[in-house]
Scaffold this active site. Structure first.
Site, PDB file in Angstrom:
ATOM      1  N   TYR A  90       0.790  -1.240   0.000  1.00 56.22           N
ATOM      2  CA  TYR A  90       0.000   0.000   0.000  1.00 56.22           C
ATOM      3  C   TYR A  90       0.818   1.284   0.000  1.00 56.22           C
ATOM      4  O   TYR A  90       0.260   2.374  -0.038  1.00 56.22           O
ATOM      5  CB  TYR A  90      -0.925   0.004   1.234  1.00 56.22           C
ATOM      6  N   ASP A 149       3.080   2.544  -2.188  1.00 55.05           N
ATOM      7  CA  ASP A 149       3.201   3.312  -3.430  1.00 55.05           C
ATOM      8  C   ASP A 149       1.980   4.223  -3.587  1.00 55.05           C
ATOM      9  O   ASP A 149       2.112   5.442  -3.718  1.00 55.05           O
ATOM     10  CB  ASP A 149       3.309   2.363  -4.637  1.00 55.05           C
ATOM     11  N   TYR A 157       6.296  -6.604   7.988  1.00 53.47           N
ATOM     12  CA  TYR A 157       6.300  -7.593   6.902  1.00 53.47           C
ATOM     13  C   TYR A 157       6.258  -8.989   7.511  1.00 53.47           C
ATOM     14  O   TYR A 157       6.552  -9.168   8.709  1.00 53.47           O
ATOM     15  CB  TYR A 157       7.529  -7.385   6.010  1.00 53.47           C
ATOM     16  N   GLN A 202      -6.757   5.247   5.325  1.00 53.42           N
ATOM     17  CA  GLN A 202      -5.516   5.989   5.565  1.00 53.42           C
ATOM     18  C   GLN A 202      -5.770   7.266   6.362  1.00 53.42           C
ATOM     19  O   GLN A 202      -4.967   7.658   7.211  1.00 53.42           O
ATOM     20  CB  GLN A 202      -4.844   6.334   4.229  1.00 53.42           C
ATOM     21  N   ARG A 233       6.309   0.188   8.948  1.00 50.96           N
ATOM     22  CA  ARG A 233       7.112  -0.481   7.919  1.00 50.96           C
ATOM     23  C   ARG A 233       7.208   0.413   6.668  1.00 50.96           C
ATOM     24  O   ARG A 233       6.612   1.496   6.619  1.00 50.96           O
ATOM     25  CB  ARG A 233       6.489  -1.829   7.579  1.00 50.96           C
ATOM     26  N   GLY A 234       7.902  -0.087   5.640  1.00 47.70           N
ATOM     27  CA  GLY A 234       7.918   0.558   4.322  1.00 47.70           C
ATOM     28  C   GLY A 234       8.353   1.999   4.379  1.00 47.70           C
ATOM     29  O   GLY A 234       9.380   2.339   4.979  1.00 47.70           O
ATOM     30  N   GLU A 235       7.549   2.880   3.770  1.00 42.97           N
ATOM     31  CA  GLU A 235       7.921   4.300   3.731  1.00 42.97           C
ATOM     32  C   GLU A 235       6.857   5.198   4.363  1.00 42.97           C
ATOM     33  O   GLU A 235       7.158   6.055   5.194  1.00 42.97           O
ATOM     34  CB  GLU A 235       8.190   4.731   2.279  1.00 42.97           C
ATOM     35  N   ASP A 236       5.597   4.998   3.969  1.00 46.72           N
ATOM     36  CA  ASP A 236       4.603   5.976   4.401  1.00 46.72           C
ATOM     37  C   ASP A 236       4.287   5.862   5.894  1.00 46.72           C
ATOM     38  O   ASP A 236       4.270   6.870   6.610  1.00 46.72           O
ATOM     39  CB  ASP A 236       3.321   5.841   3.579  1.00 46.72           C
ATOM     40  N   SER A 237       4.046   4.646   6.389  1.00 46.17           N
ATOM     41  CA  SER A 237       3.741   4.514   7.828  1.00 46.17           C
ATOM     42  C   SER A 237       4.975   4.896   8.654  1.00 46.17           C
ATOM     43  O   SER A 237       4.855   5.436   9.758  1.00 46.17           O
ATOM     44  CB  SER A 237       3.259   3.105   8.167  1.00 46.17           C
TER      45      SER A 237
HETATM   46  O1  TRH Z   1       2.396  -1.247   2.589  1.00 44.93           O
HETATM   47  P1  TRH Z   1       3.852  -0.970   2.603  1.00 44.93           P
HETATM   48  O2  TRH Z   1       4.714  -2.113   2.832  1.00 44.93           O
HETATM   49  O3  TRH Z   1       4.188  -0.278   1.276  1.00 44.93           O
HETATM   50  C1  TRH Z   1       5.368  -0.150   0.534  1.00 44.93           C
HETATM   51  C2  TRH Z   1       5.282  -0.963  -0.714  1.00 44.93           C
HETATM   52  O4  TRH Z   1       5.607  -2.297  -0.427  1.00 44.93           O
HETATM   53  C3  TRH Z   1       6.189  -0.403  -1.747  1.00 44.93           C
HETATM   54  O5  TRH Z   1       6.315  -1.243  -2.880  1.00 44.93           O
HETATM   55  C4  TRH Z   1       7.533  -0.045  -1.202  1.00 44.93           C
HETATM   56  O6  TRH Z   1       8.120   0.740  -2.184  1.00 44.93           O
HETATM   57  C5  TRH Z   1       7.377   0.791   0.040  1.00 44.93           C
HETATM   58  O7  TRH Z   1       6.560   0.132   1.011  1.00 44.93           O
HETATM   59  C6  TRH Z   1       8.696   1.169   0.655  1.00 44.93           C
HETATM   60  O8  TRH Z   1       4.186   0.134   3.749  1.00 44.93           O
HETATM   61  P2  TRH Z   1       3.902   1.702   3.850  1.00 44.93           P
HETATM   62  O9  TRH Z   1       4.808   2.454   2.950  1.00 44.93           O
HETATM   63  O10 TRH Z   1       3.935   2.038   5.245  1.00 44.93           O
HETATM   64  O11 TRH Z   1       2.408   1.900   3.341  1.00 44.93           O
HETATM   65  C7  TRH Z   1       1.290   1.478   4.059  1.00 44.93           C
HETATM   66  C8  TRH Z   1       0.119   2.413   3.802  1.00 44.93           C
HETATM   67  O12 TRH Z   1      -1.067   1.843   4.334  1.00 44.93           O
HETATM   68  C9  TRH Z   1       0.287   3.768   4.473  1.00 44.93           C
HETATM   69  O13 TRH Z   1      -0.196   4.787   3.614  1.00 44.93           O
HETATM   70  C10 TRH Z   1      -0.598   3.671   5.703  1.00 44.93           C
HETATM   71  C11 TRH Z   1      -1.691   2.796   5.200  1.00 44.93           C
HETATM   72  N1  TRH Z   1      -2.464   2.074   6.222  1.00 44.93           N
HETATM   73  C12 TRH Z   1      -3.830   2.281   6.286  1.00 44.93           C
HETATM   74  O14 TRH Z   1      -4.368   3.110   5.523  1.00 44.93           O
HETATM   75  N2  TRH Z   1      -4.569   1.582   7.190  1.00 44.93           N
HETATM   76  C13 TRH Z   1      -4.020   0.696   8.065  1.00 44.93           C
HETATM   77  O15 TRH Z   1      -4.747   0.085   8.874  1.00 44.93           O
HETATM   78  C14 TRH Z   1      -2.604   0.494   7.994  1.00 44.93           C
HETATM   79  C15 TRH Z   1      -1.949  -0.466   8.947  1.00 44.93           C
HETATM   80  C16 TRH Z   1      -1.866   1.190   7.060  1.00 44.93           C
END
Ligand code: TRH
Length: 393
Positions: free
Chosen positions: A21, A23, A204, A265, A281-285
């Site tokens: 999620y 990206d 993850y 989100q 994890r990832g970037e946004d969270s």
């Molecule tokens: O989901 P992620 O692992 O996303 C990514 C992708 O894998 C991508 O390909 C990679 O490039 C990147 O990581 C580094 O983790 P991230 O980035 O934290 O994104 C999660 C999103 O989901 C973030 O916008 C928050 C949202 N979210 C919700 O909306 N509701 C929820 O309950 C949770 C737990 C998260």
């Protein structure tokens, strides 16, 4: 004398969902800020509407085009056809170096003034980022130049995404225990659990969750761990003794594990603001946890040959120099420090370090906010490029 060149008003953002999620999560957050705070007319091209719907339930997965929250959302299939110059935005962004349609690029070359073309890169704390931020890359055959734009943690990078009202909203939320209680009890959390040590856990599948659960079971005081449905399912199911569906929970020893539905989100910040410790994890969270003003543990997105360990250590070096137990815990959580982790010791050491870590979350916020928010920084850069290319043209 140079002629007046107008400010860019429209922007096309191309997003290919690699997985999960993050990206679309970043692109969606960025799009809304561009529109709400800067009045930019945004078209978001995205190839995976199902992932999009998981973080934004208003998204219809069958629509080729839809407007949500003031953003024009286009389902990006293989649109290989031609585009007219009138369809081209003032700023064109490819997210994480995705290849935008050749027909779109060809039309960009016919525009006057030319659109500002940016490749918005992934976040890293490594030092080389500063040297690559804003570098130009001329197109091999067309009269177009693309620039790299890197988010980051220092003033020589593009900064991090944060909205103008974020800090005010967070402070308001955290100042009112009733608002927090109302938010948490909607997930079935009992009132007496609100005062236990509350953890949100987003990671993850390879995170050592079961081992950490074992350490928490023996904790001196109660721990409540909230896990979104679909995350760490194996360890959660084993702990619960039943399917890891939203609403299910169990208590063993000092630990209660509770599964909650994956929330939109727009509500996710509130979860981070409500907890005593957030696993992200990832970037946004990861970035949102930094704005929450609460201690956090980062599970970095895994890469081949453990390249992600370099990125993890680069961040920890900037963030945690004075909190060695946070470094130790984080490296073990990411399998970057061997596999013989003694989780009870790691956990107790982290708990001891928490007062120092809490102080650091505040200092860090002030430090990175000084770099400005990424959206404003990107728009300033785009205006500069546009003026510059206008003069040359
Ligand atoms: O989901 P992620 O692992 O996303 C990514 C992708 O894998 C991508 O390909 C990679 O490039 C990147 O990581 C580094 O983790 P991230 O980035 O934290 O994104 C999660 C999103 O989901 C973030 O916008 C928050 C949202 N979210 C919700 O909306 N509701 C929820 O309950 C949770 C737990 C998260």
């Amino acid at each position: 004398m140079s002629q007046h060149v107008s400010q860019p008003r429209s922007l096309a953002l191309f997003c290919k969902v690699v997985d999960n999620y993050g990206d679309i999560g970043i692109c969606w957050r960025f799009s809304r800020q561009l529109q709400k705070e800067h009045g930019i007319n945004v078209t978001l091209w995205v190839d995976d509407l199902k992932s999009f719907q998981r973080i934004c339930p208003e998204i219809a997965t069958n629509n080729d085009e839809q407007f949500v929250d003031g953003i024009n959302i286009r389902h990006w299939r293989d649109q290989l056809g031609e585009f007219s110059s009138a369809e081209i935005a003032d700023i064109v962004i490819e997210f994480f170096a995705c290849d935008i349609p050749p027909g779109y690029i060809a039309a960009m070359a016919t525009c006057t003034p030319q659109p500002v073309w940016l490749n918005l890169e992934g976040l890293s704390a490594e030092e080389w980022v500063e040297g690559c931020h804003t570098l130009p890359s001329p197109h091999p055959s067309m009269p177009l130049t693309k620039h790299f734009f890197f988010p980051g943690f220092t003033e020589k990078t593009g900064g991090l995404l944060f909205e103008a009202q974020l800090e005010r909203e967070r402070r308001q939320f955290q100042a009112d225990p009733q608002t927090r209680a109302d938010f948490l009890t909607q997930f079935g959390i009992e009132k007496n659990a609100l005062n236990t040590f509350l953890v949100s856990l987003f990671c993850y599948p390879d995170a050592p969750v079961s081992a950490l659960f074992d350490a928490w079971k023996n904790n001196a005081s109660p721990v409540t761990c909230l896990i979104p449905e679909g995350v760490a399912s194996e360890a959660t199911q084993a702990f619960l003794g039943q399917a890891a569906h939203a609403g299910n929970f169990a208590t063993h020893g000092a630990l209660t594990v509770r599964v909650f539905p994956f929330i939109p989100q727009s509500e996710y910040d509130k979860l981070l603001w409500s907890c005593d410790l957030n696993f992200v994890r990832g970037e946004d969270s990861f970035v949102r946890a930094q704005w929450a003003g609460k201690p956090f543990i980062w599970h970095i997105y895994p890469q081949e040959k453990n390249l992600h360990h370099i990125k993890l250590k680069a961040f920890l070096k900037r963030y945690s120099a004075r909190t060695p137990d946070l470094i130790n815990f984080s490296e073990h959580w990411n399998a970057a420090a061997g596999t013989d982790a003694a989780w009870t010791n790691l956990w107790n050491a982290l708990l001891n370090d928490l007062p120092e870590i809490r102080t650091r979350t505040v200092d860090w916020q002030h430090q990175v906010m000084k770099n400005g928010d990424m959206t404003s920084n990107l728009l300033k850069f785009a205006s500069r490029v546009r003026k510059c290319e206008h003069k040359i043209g």
